[in-house]
Write a protein that holds these residues in place. Structure first.
Motif, PDB file in Angstrom:
ATOM      1  N   ILE A  21       0.881  -1.170   0.000  1.00  0.00           N
ATOM      2  CA  ILE A  21       0.000   0.000   0.000  1.00  0.00           C
ATOM      3  C   ILE A  21       0.919   1.221   0.000  1.00  0.00           C
ATOM      4  N   GLN A  22       0.906   1.949  -1.099  1.00  0.00           N
ATOM      5  CA  GLN A  22       1.792   3.118  -1.224  1.00  0.00           C
ATOM      6  C   GLN A  22       1.342   4.234  -0.279  1.00  0.00           C
ATOM      7  N   LEU A  23       2.291   5.068   0.121  1.00  0.00           N
ATOM      8  CA  LEU A  23       1.931   6.226   0.937  1.00  0.00           C
ATOM      9  C   LEU A  23       1.025   7.168   0.158  1.00  0.00           C
ATOM     10  N   SER A  24       1.109   7.086  -1.164  1.00  0.00           N
ATOM     11  CA  SER A  24       0.304   7.967  -2.010  1.00  0.00           C
ATOM     12  C   SER A  24      -1.037   7.327  -2.400  1.00  0.00           C
ATOM     13  N   ALA A  25      -1.354   6.161  -1.831  1.00  0.00           N
ATOM     14  CA  ALA A  25      -2.578   5.440  -2.224  1.00  0.00           C
ATOM     15  C   ALA A  25      -3.821   6.314  -2.057  1.00  0.00           C
ATOM     16  N   ARG A  26      -4.722   6.198  -3.038  1.00  0.00           N
ATOM     17  CA  ARG A  26      -6.005   6.918  -2.945  1.00  0.00           C
ATOM     18  C   ARG A  26      -6.914   6.185  -1.966  1.00  0.00           C
ATOM     19  N   ALA A  27      -7.980   6.868  -1.541  1.00  0.00           N
ATOM     20  CA  ALA A  27      -8.912   6.268  -0.580  1.00  0.00           C
ATOM     21  C   ALA A  27      -9.478   4.949  -1.110  1.00  0.00           C
ATOM     22  N   ASP A  28      -9.829   4.919  -2.401  1.00  0.00           N
ATOM     23  CA  ASP A  28     -10.429   3.686  -2.936  1.00  0.00           C
ATOM     24  C   ASP A  28      -9.399   2.563  -3.040  1.00  0.00           C
ATOM     25  N   GLU A  29      -8.127   2.925  -3.250  1.00  0.00           N
ATOM     26  CA  GLU A  29      -7.074   1.897  -3.302  1.00  0.00           C
ATOM     27  C   GLU A  29      -6.850   1.291  -1.919  1.00  0.00           C
ATOM     28  N   ILE A  30      -6.930   2.141  -0.906  1.00  0.00           N
ATOM     29  CA  ILE A  30      -6.771   1.648   0.470  1.00  0.00           C
ATOM     30  C   ILE A  30      -7.916   0.690   0.807  1.00  0.00           C
ATOM     31  N   ARG A  31      -9.127   1.100   0.461  1.00  0.00           N
ATOM     32  CA  ARG A  31     -10.309   0.276   0.743  1.00  0.00           C
ATOM     33  C   ARG A  31     -10.159  -1.093   0.071  1.00  0.00           C
ATOM     34  N   GLU A  32      -9.751  -1.072  -1.206  1.00  0.00           N
ATOM     35  CA  GLU A  32      -9.616  -2.310  -1.977  1.00  0.00           C
ATOM     36  C   GLU A  32      -8.514  -3.199  -1.386  1.00  0.00           C
ATOM     37  N   ALA A  33      -7.402  -2.578  -0.978  1.00  0.00           N
ATOM     38  CA  ALA A  33      -6.293  -3.357  -0.419  1.00  0.00           C
ATOM     39  C   ALA A  33      -6.733  -4.045   0.873  1.00  0.00           C
ATOM     40  N   VAL A  34      -7.486  -3.333   1.700  1.00  0.00           N
ATOM     41  CA  VAL A  34      -7.940  -3.930   2.957  1.00  0.00           C
ATOM     42  C   VAL A  34      -8.949  -5.045   2.671  1.00  0.00           C
ATOM     43  N   ARG A  35      -9.796  -4.807   1.676  1.00  0.00           N
ATOM     44  CA  ARG A  35     -10.792  -5.819   1.311  1.00  0.00           C
ATOM     45  C   ARG A  35     -10.106  -7.126   0.886  1.00  0.00           C
ATOM     46  N   ARG A  36      -8.992  -6.985   0.136  1.00  0.00           N
ATOM     47  CA  ARG A  36      -8.289  -8.163  -0.378  1.00  0.00           C
ATOM     48  C   ARG A  36      -7.348  -8.800   0.642  1.00  0.00           C
ATOM     49  N   MET A  37      -7.178  -8.143   1.778  1.00  0.00           N
ATOM     50  CA  MET A  37      -6.151  -8.545   2.724  1.00  0.00           C
ATOM     51  C   MET A  37      -6.335  -9.977   3.245  1.00  0.00           C
ATOM     52  N   PHE A  38      -5.200 -10.667   3.367  1.00  0.00           N
ATOM     53  CA  PHE A  38      -5.197 -12.048   3.856  1.00  0.00           C
ATOM     54  C   PHE A  38      -5.580 -12.089   5.331  1.00  0.00           C
ATOM     55  N   THR A  39      -6.546 -12.983   5.679  1.00  0.00           N
ATOM     56  CA  THR A  39      -6.917 -13.108   7.102  1.00  0.00           C
ATOM     57  C   THR A  39      -6.644 -14.551   7.554  1.00  0.00           C
ATOM     58  N   ASP A  40      -7.648 -15.196   8.087  1.00  0.00           N
ATOM     59  CA  ASP A  40      -7.500 -16.613   8.448  1.00  0.00           C
ATOM     60  C   ASP A  40      -8.376 -17.404   7.497  1.00  0.00           C
ATOM     61  N   PRO A  41      -7.747 -18.197   6.612  1.00  0.00           N
ATOM     62  CA  PRO A  41      -8.532 -18.897   5.582  1.00  0.00           C
ATOM     63  C   PRO A  41      -9.562 -19.877   6.164  1.00  0.00           C
ATOM     64  N   ASN A  42      -9.381 -20.284   7.428  1.00  0.00           N
ATOM     65  CA  ASN A  42     -10.331 -21.220   8.045  1.00  0.00           C
ATOM     66  C   ASN A  42     -11.455 -20.515   8.802  1.00  0.00           C
ATOM     67  N   HIS A  43     -11.373 -19.204   8.839  1.00  0.00           N
ATOM     68  CA  HIS A  43     -12.404 -18.419   9.534  1.00  0.00           C
ATOM     69  C   HIS A  43     -13.436 -18.037   8.480  1.00  0.00           C
ATOM     70  N   ILE A  44     -14.423 -18.903   8.323  1.00  0.00           N
ATOM     71  CA  ILE A  44     -15.342 -18.723   7.188  1.00  0.00           C
ATOM     72  C   ILE A  44     -16.603 -17.996   7.621  1.00  0.00           C
ATOM     73  N   LYS A  45     -17.240 -18.487   8.674  1.00  0.00           N
ATOM     74  CA  LYS A  45     -18.416 -17.783   9.218  1.00  0.00           C
ATOM     75  C   LYS A  45     -17.963 -16.939  10.412  1.00  0.00           C
ATOM     76  N   ALA A  46     -18.697 -15.868  10.649  1.00  0.00           N
ATOM     77  CA  ALA A  46     -18.343 -14.988  11.765  1.00  0.00           C
ATOM     78  C   ALA A  46     -18.283 -15.776  13.077  1.00  0.00           C
ATOM     79  N   SER A  47     -19.115 -16.782  13.200  1.00  0.00           N
ATOM     80  CA  SER A  47     -19.173 -17.524  14.469  1.00  0.00           C
ATOM     81  C   SER A  47     -17.975 -18.461  14.661  1.00  0.00           C
ATOM     82  N   ASP A  48     -17.226 -18.739  13.576  1.00  0.00           N
ATOM     83  CA  ASP A  48     -16.053 -19.616  13.704  1.00  0.00           C
ATOM     84  C   ASP A  48     -14.986 -18.958  14.575  1.00  0.00           C
TER      85      ASP A  48
END
Ligand code: TRP
Length: 339
Positions: free
Chosen positions: A211-238
């Protein structure tokens, strides 16, 4: 106004001008530099000559990123009245020192340098390594000693370069029979390398996970959306994992409300907390961090002559200092002089 005290400890750090700076640079070093500039004599080197050691095929890119990175510096709060920003290729004493130091280091030692070994492997150089690349630790020793810096804030991976610098320093001093150069120590940040948004290795533009320091607001949003989390955490209740979960790694690095982050982690581990909520919090934190940097960047981009002026002024100051060091070293070694 420049610092009046000549007794402040001297810090040197630099960046290869190979691409604009990103969040990894921010947590790893930029944030520290903004703090350190008030208590130290700080020099920031736009390392275009070093950038060329693995970018000989792309001098235009190396050139273009000089202004980009200088703009990043100013945008994050580096104050050119406190910090001297200078251009490596325009400090000829550094090249002269490099040439001198080459005689105080062996090829075997250069080939053993762990930083270089890793980088050779990462770049797939094999035996076809450019000589300039193999020798850049010597040039970096010239950078550090040229300013007589005693503190060098660098990532952990660069620590062997400081060791190699100090070996050269000791050899020069031994040959000179005097402490003409000071040894330096690496200042390694407490936070480790920031992983990329894909959770793999470190953040880097070439990996497309930055994520560049110059990233636009929509680029930041998209990067966070794509961000790697826990692949086994599928439902919120997991129940979820926070180790290796980039969203939490970033919250640790960027969210100042550590108690709230710990509470979120506990809920996530227990189960019952969806990725969306955690990501929303991170997005807000990153938007708040980057918006003012982006605004300052935009204002600076409207006046490139100002940034250029900062580099010119800093380079002129740095030239005096590095020229003086070169004279000291030559004299201490007892080389022939014409004056
Ligand atoms: N090697 C550093 C990097 O890749 C850049 C650099 C060049 C540097 N000269 C330096 C860092 C002197 C510290 C001191 O990021």
């Amino acid at each position: 106004m420049q610092h009046s005290s000549a007794t402040l400890p001297v810090i040197l750090t630099g960046d290869r001008t190979t691409g604009p700076l990103h969040l990894g640079h921010y947590v790893g070093s930029l944030k520290n530099r903004v703090t350190l500039q008030t208590t130290h004599q700080q020099y920031l080197l736009l390392a275009d000559a070093q950038a060329l050691t693995d970018n000989a095929h792309n001098p235009g890119g190396v050139r273009d990123n000089v202004l980009e990175i200088a703009t990043d510096y100013l945008a994050v709060g580096i104050d050119p009245n406190l910090t001297t920003i200078c251009l490596q290729s325009h400090l000829p004493a550094l090249a002269d020192l490099t040439l001198l130091y080459m005689n105080f280091v062996t090829v075997a030692r250069l080939e053993r340098n762990p930083t270089i070994k890793d980088e050779i492997q990462a770049r797939g150089f094999g035996r076809d390594i450019p000589a300039g690349f193999l020798c850049y630790p010597v040039a970096q020793a010239a950078d550090i000693t040229g300013f007589k810096a005693t503190i060098v804030p660098v990532g952990e991976d660069q620590a062997p370069l400081i060791e190699q610098t100090n070996e050269i320093v000791r050899r020069i001093n031994r040959q000179a029979g005097a402490d003409v150069l000071p040894e330096a120590r690496a200042l390694v940040p407490r936070v480790g390398r920031l992983p990329g948004i894909d959770g793999k290795a470190k953040m880097s533009k070439s990996r497309g996970n930055a994520i560049q320091l110059s990233a636009r607001a929509d680029e930041i949003r998209e990067a966070v959306r794509r961000m790697f989390t826990d692949p086994n955490h599928i439902k919120a209740s997991d129940p979820g994992r926070v180790e290796g979960n980039v969203v939490f790694t970033y919250l640790d690095a960027f969210d100042d409300d550590h108690i709230a982050v710990e509470e979120l982690k506990a809920r996530y581990i227990r189960g019952g907390l969806g990725d969306g909520i955690v990501k929303k919090r991170l997005e807000d934190v990153l938007q708040a961090l980057l918006a003012p940097i982006r605004d300052r960047r935009r204002a600076l981009a409207r006046d490139p002559s100002h940034v250029l002026q900062v580099i010119k002024r800093g380079t002129a100051q740095a030239r005096e200092i590095t020229d003086a060091t070169l004279r000291d070293v030559r004299a201490a070694l007892g080389l022939f002089t014409l004056n």
